[in-house]
Design a protein around this motif. Structure first.
Motif, mmCIF file in Angstrom:
data_model
loop_
_atom_site.group_PDB
_atom_site.id
_atom_site.type_symbol
_atom_site.label_atom_id
_atom_site.label_comp_id
_atom_site.label_asym_id
_atom_site.label_seq_id
_atom_site.Cartn_x
_atom_site.Cartn_y
_atom_site.Cartn_z
ATOM 1 N N ALA A 1 -8.631 -54.394 -4.356
ATOM 2 C CA ALA A 1 -8.359 -53.848 -3.018
ATOM 3 C C ALA A 1 -9.607 -53.183 -2.466
ATOM 4 O O ALA A 1 -9.942 -53.340 -1.285
ATOM 5 C CB ALA A 1 -7.192 -52.868 -3.090
ATOM 6 N N LYS A 2 -10.322 -52.467 -3.342
ATOM 7 C CA LYS A 2 -11.568 -51.810 -2.917
ATOM 8 C C LYS A 2 -12.580 -52.857 -2.483
ATOM 9 O O LYS A 2 -13.223 -52.734 -1.439
ATOM 10 C CB LYS A 2 -12.156 -50.999 -4.089
ATOM 11 C CG LYS A 2 -11.752 -49.526 -4.040
ATOM 12 C CD LYS A 2 -12.412 -48.770 -5.179
ATOM 13 C CE LYS A 2 -11.369 -47.907 -5.857
ATOM 14 N NZ LYS A 2 -11.636 -47.588 -7.242
ATOM 15 N N ALA A 3 -12.696 -53.896 -3.298
ATOM 16 C CA ALA A 3 -13.668 -54.951 -3.001
ATOM 17 C C ALA A 3 -13.367 -55.620 -1.656
ATOM 18 O O ALA A 3 -14.272 -56.110 -0.973
ATOM 19 C CB ALA A 3 -13.669 -55.978 -4.127
ATOM 20 N N LYS A 4 -12.119 -55.652 -1.268
ATOM 21 C CA LYS A 4 -11.736 -56.260 0.017
ATOM 22 C C LYS A 4 -11.993 -55.313 1.180
ATOM 23 O O LYS A 4 -11.765 -55.658 2.339
ATOM 24 C CB LYS A 4 -10.233 -56.582 0.008
ATOM 25 C CG LYS A 4 -9.904 -57.924 -0.582
ATOM 26 C CD LYS A 4 -8.463 -58.279 -0.284
ATOM 27 C CE LYS A 4 -8.406 -59.601 0.477
ATOM 28 N NZ LYS A 4 -7.075 -60.089 0.685
ATOM 29 N N GLY A 5 -12.358 -54.075 0.859
ATOM 30 C CA GLY A 5 -12.640 -53.092 1.906
ATOM 31 C C GLY A 5 -11.383 -52.434 2.464
ATOM 32 O O GLY A 5 -11.410 -51.847 3.554
ATOM 33 N N LEU A 6 -10.274 -52.518 1.726
ATOM 34 C CA LEU A 6 -9.041 -51.899 2.208
ATOM 35 C C LEU A 6 -9.066 -50.401 1.901
ATOM 36 O O LEU A 6 -9.651 -49.976 0.910
ATOM 37 C CB LEU A 6 -7.814 -52.518 1.524
ATOM 38 C CG LEU A 6 -7.641 -54.023 1.659
ATOM 39 C CD1 LEU A 6 -6.488 -54.507 0.808
ATOM 40 C CD2 LEU A 6 -7.413 -54.389 3.124
ATOM 41 N N LYS A 7 -8.393 -49.631 2.762
ATOM 42 C CA LYS A 7 -8.253 -48.218 2.462
ATOM 43 C C LYS A 7 -7.019 -48.064 1.558
ATOM 44 O O LYS A 7 -5.947 -48.573 1.886
ATOM 45 C CB LYS A 7 -8.085 -47.422 3.761
ATOM 46 C CG LYS A 7 -8.013 -45.938 3.498
ATOM 47 C CD LYS A 7 -7.916 -45.133 4.760
ATOM 48 C CE LYS A 7 -7.642 -43.692 4.359
ATOM 49 N NZ LYS A 7 -6.995 -42.926 5.369
ATOM 50 N N ILE A 8 -7.220 -47.397 0.423
ATOM 51 C CA ILE A 8 -6.118 -47.307 -0.541
ATOM 52 C C ILE A 8 -5.479 -45.924 -0.495
ATOM 53 O O ILE A 8 -6.170 -44.908 -0.550
ATOM 54 C CB ILE A 8 -6.634 -47.561 -1.981
ATOM 55 C CG1 ILE A 8 -7.320 -48.916 -2.050
ATOM 56 C CG2 ILE A 8 -5.503 -47.465 -2.999
ATOM 57 C CD1 ILE A 8 -8.115 -49.149 -3.308
ATOM 58 N N ILE A 9 -4.155 -45.912 -0.396
ATOM 59 C CA ILE A 9 -3.427 -44.653 -0.574
ATOM 60 C C ILE A 9 -2.597 -44.838 -1.837
ATOM 61 O O ILE A 9 -1.713 -45.699 -1.890
ATOM 62 C CB ILE A 9 -2.553 -44.318 0.647
ATOM 63 C CG1 ILE A 9 -3.468 -44.099 1.848
ATOM 64 C CG2 ILE A 9 -1.676 -43.087 0.383
ATOM 65 C CD1 ILE A 9 -2.762 -43.732 3.132
ATOM 66 N N ASP A 10 -2.946 -44.073 -2.850
ATOM 67 C CA ASP A 10 -2.320 -44.278 -4.150
ATOM 68 C C ASP A 10 -1.121 -43.332 -4.313
ATOM 69 O O ASP A 10 -1.283 -42.148 -4.558
ATOM 70 C CB ASP A 10 -3.359 -44.042 -5.256
ATOM 71 C CG ASP A 10 -2.828 -44.449 -6.615
ATOM 72 O OD1 ASP A 10 -1.644 -44.811 -6.707
ATOM 73 O OD2 ASP A 10 -3.608 -44.413 -7.592
#
Ligand code: F3S
Length: 295
Positions: free
Chosen positions: A85-94
């Motif tokens: 997800a990081k590699a895709k440039g998405l903002k992650i809310i865990d």
């Protein structure tokens, strides 16, 4: 007149409530950014539908998401999913439940310390997949003690459990293995919410004439609650919403028990209580009318 008793522990658990709050906050603050949950946030179709109205969409895999915010649900995911997800440039809310994070952390620690690590859980459950992934697939998932029979137990052995497993079944496995190994390290990663909910539902079912278990039909913990209540011999109905209640079920009943799964929102529980109150009002009216006729 119906007496309605709600089980002590019913509805959202801490981890689910926290996840929902995080999603609502993300959706509220990012009106122009697409917000996705990776898989349905919880196993409750009514909640998922409400979230969709707030523009929170469900993606079944990362490949469906081009950009925006991705929310990791309370079950957690394997670290490799976060990396992708990081590699895709998405903002992650865990929004992984902290108790699930603990299970992931301890499983990883056991593997790092050289233990043959076992995860007691259902291999197809997303939480277990996440725990397994956090050990870089160097652990073994077992569903029952028989699964241990074919495993190499010559090394030191470590154990964690899926958070929703029953303490008795975990105890059973641990006592089974303890004499088979030289060294055993166990992290009790079971979340006691499930256990408290199940035992209070059982106690309530034993006291009432009819039990309603509210929650998604796709929710494993709600289904389990319904099984536990049914086993007491009290007529038990697993329903998703108050609309499903057939009033004839209440004929001749005095005490109604209500419980709900960890993924059931309070408003669905309130709707059922409200329906019981309406039923009581109607009963009162009918009673008064009958009394008047008799006079
Ligand atoms: Fe967390 Fe326990 Fe709920 S592990 S998601 S608080 S059932």
């Amino acid at each position: 007149i119906l007496e309605v008793i709600t089980s002590e522990e019913a509805g959202f658990c801490f981890g689910v409530e926290r996840a929902i709050d995080m999603v609502l906050e993300a959706a509220g603050q990012n009106e122009n950014t697409p917000v996705y949950t990776l898989g349905p946030l919880i196993h409750n179709p009514q909640v998922v539908e409400n979230l969709e109205k707030k523009n929170v969409k469900v993606a079944s895999s990362l490949s469906e998401i081009e950009s925006g915010i991705i929310i990791i649900r309370s079950h957690g995911v394997a670290p490799e999913v976060l990396d992708k997800a990081k590699a895709k440039g998405l903002k992650i809310i865990d929004a992984t439940c902290p108790f699930v994070k603990n299970a992931q952390k301890y499983a990883r620690k056991l593997v790092d310390e050289g233990y043959q690590t076992f995860i007691y859980g259902d291999k197809d459950h997303p939480e277990v997949k996440g725990i397994y992934g956090s050990t870089e697939k160097k652990s073994i998932i077992i569903k029952d003690k028989e699964d241990l029979d074919r495993k190499d137990l010559s090394k030191k052995v470590g154990f964690v459990a899926q958070t929703t497993k029953s303490p008795e079944s975990f105890r059973d496995i641990i006592s089974y293995i303890i004499t088979e190994v030289k060294e055993l390290k166990v992290y009790n990663t079971i979340c006691n919410t499930t256990d408290v909910r199940q035992s209070s539902a059982k106690k309530l079912a034993e006291e009432v004439d009819i039990m309603f278990v509210i929650g998604g039909r796709n929710s494993a913990n709600t289904t389990r609650l319904a099984e536990i209540c049914t086993a007491t011999g009290t007529p038990t109905y697993h329903i998703e919403t108050a609309n499903e209640i057939n009033r004839t079920w209440l004929n001749g009943k005095n005490k109604v028990g209500i419980t709900a799964g960890a993924s059931t929102p309070d408003w669905l529980i309130r709707e059922v209580i409200q329906l019981m109150n309406e039923e009581n009002k109607e009963m009162k009216i009918e009673k008064t009318e009958n009394e008047n006729v008799e006079e």
